[in-house]
Scaffold this motif. Structure first.
Motif, short mmCIF file in Angstrom:
data_model
loop_
_atom_site.label_atom_id
_atom_site.label_comp_id
_atom_site.label_asym_id
_atom_site.label_seq_id
_atom_site.Cartn_x
_atom_site.Cartn_y
_atom_site.Cartn_z
N ASP A 198 4.75 2.76 9.74
CA ASP A 198 4.93 2.62 10.58
C ASP A 198 5.31 0.57 10.19
OD1 ASP A 198 4.27 -0.64 12.97
OD2 ASP A 198 4.40 1.97 14.60
N GLU A 199 6.63 -0.33 10.54
CA GLU A 199 6.54 -1.25 10.01
C GLU A 199 5.41 -2.57 9.65
OE1 GLU A 199 9.35 -5.12 10.36
OE2 GLU A 199 10.07 -3.40 11.26
N ALA A 200 4.33 -2.53 10.68
CA ALA A 200 3.77 -3.13 10.79
C ALA A 200 2.36 -2.94 9.32
CB ALA A 200 2.63 -2.82 12.25
N ALA A 201 2.19 -2.01 8.87
CA ALA A 201 1.88 -2.13 7.91
C ALA A 201 2.01 -3.02 6.59
CB ALA A 201 1.55 -0.28 7.01
N LEU A 202 3.30 -2.63 6.70
CA LEU A 202 4.11 -4.10 5.67
C LEU A 202 3.42 -5.50 5.86
CD1 LEU A 202 8.19 -2.44 5.69
CD2 LEU A 202 6.30 -1.55 4.25
N HIS A 203 3.63 -6.12 7.47
CA HIS A 203 3.29 -7.14 7.77
C HIS A 203 2.35 -7.18 7.77
CE1 HIS A 203 8.22 -8.04 9.15
NE2 HIS A 203 7.76 -7.02 9.07
N ARG A 204 1.46 -6.54 8.05
CA ARG A 204 -0.07 -6.76 7.75
C ARG A 204 -0.20 -7.69 6.53
NH1 ARG A 204 -1.78 -3.78 11.34
NH2 ARG A 204 -2.13 -4.25 12.35
N PRO A 205 -1.18 -8.93 6.74
CA PRO A 205 -1.70 -8.88 4.81
C PRO A 205 -3.06 -8.60 4.79
CG PRO A 205 -1.86 -10.94 6.13
CD PRO A 205 -0.67 -10.42 7.08
N ILE A 206 -2.78 -7.32 4.20
CA ILE A 206 -4.65 -7.21 3.51
C ILE A 206 -4.87 -8.15 2.33
CG2 ILE A 206 -5.58 -4.78 2.84
CD1 ILE A 206 -4.88 -5.18 5.98
N GLY A 207 -6.00 -8.08 1.90
CA GLY A 207 -6.55 -9.25 1.23
C GLY A 207 -5.54 -10.41 1.23
N SER A 208 -5.11 -10.52 -0.57
CA SER A 208 -4.32 -12.04 -0.49
C SER A 208 -2.58 -11.09 -0.66
CB SER A 208 -4.41 -12.42 -1.76
OG SER A 208 -3.82 -11.38 -2.44
N HIS A 209 -1.71 -12.85 -0.57
CA HIS A 209 -0.17 -12.32 -0.18
C HIS A 209 -0.23 -11.52 -1.52
CE1 HIS A 209 1.81 -14.58 3.46
NE2 HIS A 209 0.09 -14.72 3.41
N GLN A 210 -0.55 -11.89 -2.67
CA GLN A 210 0.08 -11.22 -4.23
C GLN A 210 -1.02 -9.42 -3.77
OE1 GLN A 210 1.53 -12.12 -6.67
NE2 GLN A 210 0.98 -11.14 -7.89
N ILE A 211 -1.91 -9.65 -3.08
CA ILE A 211 -2.21 -8.50 -3.20
C ILE A 211 -1.14 -7.85 -2.35
CG2 ILE A 211 -3.97 -6.99 -2.34
CD1 ILE A 211 -6.09 -8.60 -2.86
#
Length: 282
Positions: free
Chosen positions: A160-173
């Motif tokens: 789901d596109e949501a998995a791309l937008h949800r920030p898991i950890g830091s932005h670098q991660i």
């Protein structure tokens, strides 16, 4: 003081590893400190592994094989050890996943475990039990080795596109995770499609699921709730899951357009200047 706790090699893969490590080290007339120096770790760490207090890494196992001339014994055994660190309710699925010929999954919240980077996995797993975090991360990384086989399972992932937008950890991660997804664009056995927000309502609003197909065995469908996982070979459930997955694939972007969307999200949402705490900002 050297820890001399005796292990029952039949108790678990971890105990068997520790028992054999001590037995073969002593047969080579090496102390824990001497073996540690050879494999670039402390004698204390060797002792912890020998007593089952520490879970060995794959790197440790490979170095021990080289040091003790054990012809890959520990490298083969460490896979069982790491898999045994998975939650007990998840282990049956991991065993079946490792023997599947075809894996198809829809993931509504996050990247599928087989495609996660180590840092992303650590951030995901840290939301649950933290006292065994290193072991759980190592077990998830070990699980991914099925994709490195000469003939890995065909793995088709709809995210789901949501998995791309949800920030898991830091932005670098997240940037590293999305970049990792792009490495599968030319992979023969892995395909990634993104189900875009524009698809609106779709065939699996109820949530994520995974189907496993085998050579010569019934197909399985796997789902999770908040505390455990569930597998079924019920023909009607398998048929319904296949139908829903076909609809998801039809609604998803092509593999190439999915890669373009992943790239756009990576560059626009996770292109970053770092804040003082190291987390990225869009």
């Amino acid at each position: 003081m050297v820890n001399i706790r005796e292990l029952d090699p039949a108790a678990s893969p971890l105990d068997y590893f520790g028992y054999e490590l001590r037995r073969r080290r002593e047969a080579a007339a090496l102390t824990q400190r001497e073996l540690g120096a050879i494999v670039f770790c402390t004698g204390s760490l060797v002792g912890q592994v020998e007593t089952g207090a520490k879970v060995p890494t794959r790197e440790f196992a490979e170095r021990v094989d080289a040091a003790l001339l054990t012809d890959g014994f520990f490298s083969r055994l460490v896979g069982l050890v790491l898999r045994s660190q998975l939650p007990s309710w998840f282990q049956p699925f991991a065993d079946m996943e490792a023997t599947a010929a075809y894996i198809s999954t829809y993931q509504a919240q996050m990247v599928y475990g087989l495609l996660q980077t180590e840092a992303y996995s650590r951030a995901v797993l840290a939301t649950g039990v933290r006292d065994r975090l290193d072991e759980l991360v190592a077990a998830r990384m070990e699980r991914q080795r099925i994709l490195l086989r000469e003939e890995p399972p065909l793995t088709w992932v709809v995210l789901d596109e949501a998995a791309l937008h949800r920030p898991i950890g830091s932005h670098q991660i997240m940037r590293e995770q999305l970049a990792h997804l792009l490495t599968f664009l030319d992979h023969k056995w892995v395909r990634v499609q993104v189900l875009p927000f524009l698809a609106g309502e779709h065939a699996s609003l109820i949530g994520s699921f995974t189907s496993l197909r085998f050579d010569g065995h019934p197909d399985l469908v796997y789902t999770e709730d908040i505390i455990s996982g569930h597998m079924t070979a019920n023909p009607e459930t398998v048929k319904e899951a296949a139908l829903r997955y076909a609809h998801l694939q039809a609604s998803a972007l092509s593999v190439e357009d999915s890669a373009a969307l992943i790239t756009r999200v990576m560059e626009e949402r996770y292109a970053q200047a770092a804040e003082p705490d190291g987390r990225g900002v869009a």
